[in-house]
Design a protein around this motif. Sequence first.
Motif, PDB file in Angstrom:
ATOM      1  N   HIS A   7       0.817  -1.224   0.000  1.00 59.06           N
ATOM      2  CA  HIS A   7       0.000   0.000   0.000  1.00 59.06           C
ATOM      3  C   HIS A   7       0.847   1.270   0.000  1.00 59.06           C
ATOM      4  O   HIS A   7       1.755   1.413   0.807  1.00 59.06           O
ATOM      5  CB  HIS A   7      -0.929   0.049   1.215  1.00 59.06           C
ATOM      6  CG  HIS A   7      -1.972   1.134   1.108  1.00 59.06           C
ATOM      7  ND1 HIS A   7      -3.117   0.994   0.348  1.00 59.06           N
ATOM      8  CD2 HIS A   7      -2.031   2.386   1.628  1.00 59.06           C
ATOM      9  CE1 HIS A   7      -3.838   2.099   0.424  1.00 59.06           C
ATOM     10  NE2 HIS A   7      -3.204   2.963   1.188  1.00 59.06           N
ATOM     11  N   GLU A 105      -8.715   2.230  -3.163  1.00 57.68           N
ATOM     12  CA  GLU A 105      -8.960   2.297  -1.720  1.00 57.68           C
ATOM     13  C   GLU A 105     -10.239   3.104  -1.510  1.00 57.68           C
ATOM     14  O   GLU A 105     -10.227   4.323  -1.713  1.00 57.68           O
ATOM     15  CB  GLU A 105      -7.780   2.954  -0.986  1.00 57.68           C
ATOM     16  CG  GLU A 105      -8.005   3.025   0.520  1.00 57.68           C
ATOM     17  CD  GLU A 105      -6.809   3.567   1.282  1.00 57.68           C
ATOM     18  OE1 GLU A 105      -6.033   4.341   0.704  1.00 57.68           O
ATOM     19  OE2 GLU A 105      -6.664   3.220   2.471  1.00 57.68           O
ATOM     20  N   TRP A 132     -13.207   2.674   3.273  1.00 56.90           N
ATOM     21  CA  TRP A 132     -12.232   3.435   4.049  1.00 56.90           C
ATOM     22  C   TRP A 132     -12.782   3.405   5.477  1.00 56.90           C
ATOM     23  O   TRP A 132     -13.529   2.467   5.802  1.00 56.90           O
ATOM     24  CB  TRP A 132     -12.061   4.850   3.469  1.00 56.90           C
ATOM     25  CG  TRP A 132     -10.866   5.544   4.053  1.00 56.90           C
ATOM     26  CD1 TRP A 132      -9.539   5.214   3.870  1.00 56.90           C
ATOM     27  CD2 TRP A 132     -10.890   6.655   4.937  1.00 56.90           C
ATOM     28  NE1 TRP A 132      -8.753   6.063   4.617  1.00 56.90           N
ATOM     29  CE2 TRP A 132      -9.548   6.952   5.277  1.00 56.90           C
ATOM     30  CE3 TRP A 132     -11.918   7.429   5.489  1.00 56.90           C
ATOM     31  CZ2 TRP A 132      -9.208   8.001   6.142  1.00 56.90           C
ATOM     32  CZ3 TRP A 132     -11.573   8.471   6.349  1.00 56.90           C
ATOM     33  CH2 TRP A 132     -10.232   8.752   6.665  1.00 56.90           C
ATOM     34  N   HIS A 173      -9.223  -1.085   7.145  1.00 52.46           N
ATOM     35  CA  HIS A 173     -10.217  -0.028   7.388  1.00 52.46           C
ATOM     36  C   HIS A 173     -11.635  -0.544   7.696  1.00 52.46           C
ATOM     37  O   HIS A 173     -12.471   0.209   8.185  1.00 52.46           O
ATOM     38  CB  HIS A 173     -10.365   0.952   6.204  1.00 52.46           C
ATOM     39  CG  HIS A 173      -9.211   1.885   6.008  1.00 52.46           C
ATOM     40  ND1 HIS A 173      -9.047   3.012   6.771  1.00 52.46           N
ATOM     41  CD2 HIS A 173      -8.172   1.860   5.132  1.00 52.46           C
ATOM     42  CE1 HIS A 173      -7.954   3.660   6.361  1.00 52.46           C
ATOM     43  NE2 HIS A 173      -7.408   2.971   5.368  1.00 52.46           N
ATOM     44  N   HIS A 194      -2.719  -2.746   4.706  1.00 54.13           N
ATOM     45  CA  HIS A 194      -1.957  -1.812   5.546  1.00 54.13           C
ATOM     46  C   HIS A 194      -2.585  -1.721   6.934  1.00 54.13           C
ATOM     47  O   HIS A 194      -3.292  -0.777   7.249  1.00 54.13           O
ATOM     48  CB  HIS A 194      -1.788  -0.449   4.876  1.00 54.13           C
ATOM     49  CG  HIS A 194      -3.060   0.259   4.460  1.00 54.13           C
ATOM     50  ND1 HIS A 194      -4.005  -0.308   3.636  1.00 54.13           N
ATOM     51  CD2 HIS A 194      -3.521   1.507   4.744  1.00 54.13           C
ATOM     52  CE1 HIS A 194      -4.993   0.560   3.436  1.00 54.13           C
ATOM     53  NE2 HIS A 194      -4.728   1.660   4.110  1.00 54.13           N
ATOM     54  N   ARG A 205      -7.891   0.852  13.950  1.00 51.67           N
ATOM     55  CA  ARG A 205      -7.426   0.500  12.611  1.00 51.67           C
ATOM     56  C   ARG A 205      -6.574  -0.773  12.598  1.00 51.67           C
ATOM     57  O   ARG A 205      -6.286  -1.321  11.527  1.00 51.67           O
ATOM     58  CB  ARG A 205      -6.631   1.669  12.006  1.00 51.67           C
ATOM     59  CG  ARG A 205      -7.445   2.609  11.168  1.00 51.67           C
ATOM     60  CD  ARG A 205      -7.806   2.016   9.789  1.00 51.67           C
ATOM     61  NE  ARG A 205      -6.701   2.106   8.857  1.00 51.67           N
ATOM     62  CZ  ARG A 205      -5.997   1.070   8.414  1.00 51.67           C
ATOM     63  NH1 ARG A 205      -6.253  -0.152   8.837  1.00 51.67           N
ATOM     64  NH2 ARG A 205      -5.037   1.244   7.543  1.00 51.67           N
ATOM     65  N   ASP A 264       2.069   2.351   3.477  1.00 50.83           N
ATOM     66  CA  ASP A 264       1.163   3.513   3.505  1.00 50.83           C
ATOM     67  C   ASP A 264       1.933   4.807   3.255  1.00 50.83           C
ATOM     68  O   ASP A 264       1.478   5.896   3.625  1.00 50.83           O
ATOM     69  CB  ASP A 264       0.404   3.584   4.847  1.00 50.83           C
ATOM     70  CG  ASP A 264      -0.988   4.210   4.706  1.00 50.83           C
ATOM     71  OD1 ASP A 264      -1.307   4.729   3.621  1.00 50.83           O
ATOM     72  OD2 ASP A 264      -1.742   4.190   5.689  1.00 50.83           O
TER      73      ASP A 264
HETATM   74 ZN   LIG Z   1      -5.708   3.516   4.144  1.00 52.80          ZN
END
Ligand SMILES: [Zn+2]
Length: 314
Positions: A7, A105, A132, A173, A194, A205, A264
């Motif tokens: 990611h 995403e 998300w 997410h 991620h 998260r 990320d």
């Molecule tokens: Zn993200």
Amino acid sequence: MYICDCHCDTLTKLHEQGTSLYENDHHLDLRRLIANGGGLQFCAIYVPSEYRYQGGLRYALLLLDKYNRELADLSRRGIDCLPVLTRQDARDARRHQVATLLAVEEGGAVEGSLEALRIFYQLGVRCMTLTWSNRNDIADGVNDAITGGGLTAFGRQVVREMNRLGMIVDVSHIAPQGFWDVIELSEKPIMATHSDATAVCDVPRNLTDDQIRAIAANRGVIGINFASQFLAADPAEADIDSIYRHIDHMLALVGDDCVAFGSDYDGIKRPPRGAEGVEKFPAIIEYLLKKNIPPASVEKIAHLNVFRLLDEVL
Ligand SMILES: [Zn+2]
């Protein structure tokens, strides 16, 4: 060592700032990635949450066009970059200087349409993060976890169709109920591209030990996120050792078949000390080896696990 990174949000930066994928001063560019010895970089088309019910498709196309223009620029520069579309591409990736895999995403990008999902596939998208952090028409994101919402009827159709097409279902997410719905429904290995471990840093998260076990049992892959606030209780303290601690926890919990990297980069505001950008991957690998993670396991984390999953999913 060759790195598969599941990611980055570099496309967003390139779109907003008119900069180049080959060379820029963001967290990640392919010039530095090639200098590391090459790699496979997932490139996310991140659709901002405000477009998740309307406008997502159009916004996603802007970033998709930027991606295509950057691939053309790379070829003009004589860079051998392979956009991974098939199982065979994944097998061949390491013979090229660098490889990319296009991801979306925010499932709101398909605006409730399986037709749009299939068109995204035709346009080269091979991975989609279902939500998300907010609710969309597929499922609830972690910010909406309080309502206990899982996959919607449409969300179930999306997962089935992604399985059929050969698109990676990404559960980073998503709220817990939707996560468990995907685990039950998906006939192919999934990814959390991620996400880190709740046991090491307790934020919504991250993934609980039960979720990590379920992904391992599904033959899925988890990309370790480098966001300081997901790595360490005090983000100011996050460093390479924090990355190591999450990896070490997952290795102890489920073994070495499901851990990978999902930096990320360019989506995180504050990378950890010592991992400020893609050029630091060699130092991260060196650190893992210094901490006595066996070289064979480090190789799995660096790229073999992701290639194994691509072989099963694409
Ligand atoms: Zn993200």
